[in-house]
Write a protein that holds these residues in place. Structure first.
Motif, PDB file in Angstrom:
ATOM      1  N   ASP A 122      -5.841  -7.024  -4.585  1.00 12.86           N
ATOM      2  CA  ASP A 122      -5.672  -5.633  -4.164  1.00 12.86           C
ATOM      3  C   ASP A 122      -5.832  -5.490  -2.661  1.00 12.86           C
ATOM      4  O   ASP A 122      -5.134  -4.705  -2.026  1.00 12.86           O
TER       5      ASP A 122
ATOM      6  N   ARG B 213      -2.602  -6.742  -1.122  1.00 11.45           N
ATOM      7  CA  ARG B 213      -1.479  -5.817  -1.342  1.00 11.45           C
ATOM      8  C   ARG B 213      -1.669  -4.533  -0.553  1.00 11.45           C
ATOM      9  O   ARG B 213      -0.701  -3.881  -0.177  1.00 11.45           O
ATOM     10  N   GLY B 214      -2.922  -4.182  -0.274  1.00 14.51           N
ATOM     11  CA  GLY B 214      -3.201  -2.994   0.543  1.00 14.51           C
ATOM     12  C   GLY B 214      -2.714  -3.154   1.978  1.00 14.51           C
ATOM     13  O   GLY B 214      -2.576  -2.175   2.704  1.00 14.51           O
TER      14      GLY B 214
ATOM     15  N   ALA C 264      -2.076   6.203  -2.797  1.00 15.98           N
ATOM     16  CA  ALA C 264      -2.722   4.954  -2.343  1.00 15.98           C
ATOM     17  C   ALA C 264      -3.718   5.199  -1.205  1.00 15.98           C
ATOM     18  O   ALA C 264      -4.827   4.660  -1.243  1.00 15.98           O
TER      19      ALA C 264
ATOM     20  N   VAL D  17      -6.864   3.808  -2.895  1.00 10.29           N
ATOM     21  CA  VAL D  17      -7.097   2.428  -2.462  1.00 10.29           C
ATOM     22  C   VAL D  17      -7.815   2.376  -1.124  1.00 10.29           C
ATOM     23  O   VAL D  17      -8.648   1.513  -0.889  1.00 10.29           O
ATOM     24  N   HIS D  18      -7.481   3.314  -0.244  1.00  9.92           N
ATOM     25  CA  HIS D  18      -8.043   3.249   1.104  1.00  9.92           C
ATOM     26  C   HIS D  18      -9.122   4.298   1.354  1.00  9.92           C
ATOM     27  O   HIS D  18      -9.621   4.435   2.472  1.00  9.92           O
TER      28      HIS D  18
ATOM     29  N   ARG E  25       6.009   6.493   1.541  1.00 11.77           N
ATOM     30  CA  ARG E  25       4.813   6.181   0.755  1.00 11.77           C
ATOM     31  C   ARG E  25       4.307   4.763   1.079  1.00 11.77           C
ATOM     32  O   ARG E  25       3.104   4.537   1.186  1.00 11.77           O
TER      33      ARG E  25
ATOM     34  N   THR F  53      -0.089   3.886   4.218  1.00 15.33           N
ATOM     35  CA  THR F  53      -1.359   3.162   4.292  1.00 15.33           C
ATOM     36  C   THR F  53      -1.440   2.280   5.543  1.00 15.33           C
ATOM     37  O   THR F  53      -2.323   1.437   5.639  1.00 15.33           O
TER      38      THR F  53
END
Ligand code: ADP
Ligand code: MG
Length: 248
Positions: free
Chosen positions: A76, A79-80, A104, A108-109, A152, A156
């Motif tokens: 992860d 992939r981030g 995300a 995720v962040h 999108r 990130t």
């Protein structure tokens, strides 16, 4: 040169089908690399290996110098750092445009809802999609959906953006608007790997072009080297076929 991504002798097979055969490619920071090759030559598999969606049989992948293919790596977190967009529009249909883009960054962040929304709306404004911010994806054209998917992917702040045939499901007019967004990201200095059949665009945007043939890097070089002075018969044949089909 400062290499953002280094692929070293990648090998990948599906059962007895060797799909990537000793593939080594360097991707300099802030460069755009276009991957070309016939259908089935391994472009998508290569890109899926880059963000660890496929397990390698052999070889190594370095992202900013660290081995992301090492055993036990946090998938992860890798992939981030990598944004990816594929051919099919993969927006979540039950979420609005802003909700898609902020998912995300929030989950995720760890961004707050307000911060993530503010950034999302700024990005949408920059790329001319402000009025679509609160719509659901099915009310957008294919080109708009694909532009949202790219926004999108960059929301990130990834180090690397992978674009796999992002225009192949679109009509010509819509293709142009997606390509112009990609060109703008290139001007921003985003490091990109692009698989595309849009050869005119490839010539314009690429710093480097890699020709894959039967899972091997058959030739690589500048757009001028690849398109104007192909060396191998395989590349000459590939370009010849595109030419005949009116695609070059
Ligand atoms: P391209 O993107 O250049 O068209 P792909 O990477 O999709 O090529 O496919 C390369 C080869 O790998 C093809 O022979 C394809 O059938 C095979 N392949 C791709 N994905 C899988 C999979 N998940 N399982 C088995 N074979 C696959
Ligand atoms: Mg493909």
């Amino acid at each position: 040169m400062n290499q953002l991504l280094e692929l070293k002798s990648l090998r990948k097979s599906f059962a007895s089908n060797l799909v990537l055969d000793d593939v080594s490619i360097n991707f300099p920071a802030q460069s755009a690399t276009v991957i070309i090759g016939a259908s089935g030559s391994g472009k998508s598999t290569l890109m899926r290996c880059m963000n660890l969606l496929e397990e390698l049989n052999d070889g190594q992948i370095l992202l900013a110098g660290s081995d992301i293919s090492a055993y036990g790596i946090d998938l992860d977190s890798v992939r981030g750092q990598i944004g990816s967009v594929f051919q099919a529009f993969n927006l979540f249909p039950h979420l609005t445009v802003v909700e898609n883009i902020t998912l995300a960054p929030r989950l995720v962040h760890g961004q707050s809802k307000n911060d993530a929304e503010k950034s999302a709306r700024e990005l949408l404004a920059r790329f001319g999609l402000s009025e679509k911010a609160d719509e659901y994806p099915n009310l957008l054209s294919g080109g708009q959906q694909q532009r949202v998917a790219i926004i999108r992917a960059i929301a990130t702040n990834p180090k690397l953006l992978l674009l796999d045939e992002v225009t192949s499901a679109l009509d010509p007019v819509l293709i142009a608007e997606v390509l112009s967004l990609i060109a703008e990201l290139k001007r921003d200095g985003m490091t990109m790997v692009i698989a595309t059949h849009e050869m005119g665009f490839a010539k314009k945007i690429a710093d480097n072009v890699v020709f894959l043939h039967q899972g091997k890097v058959h030739e690589s070089g500048t757009p001028a080297e690849i398109f104007d002075s192909p060396k191998t018969q395989e590349l000459k044949d590939f370009l010849g076929a595109l030419h005949q089909a009116g695609r070059l």
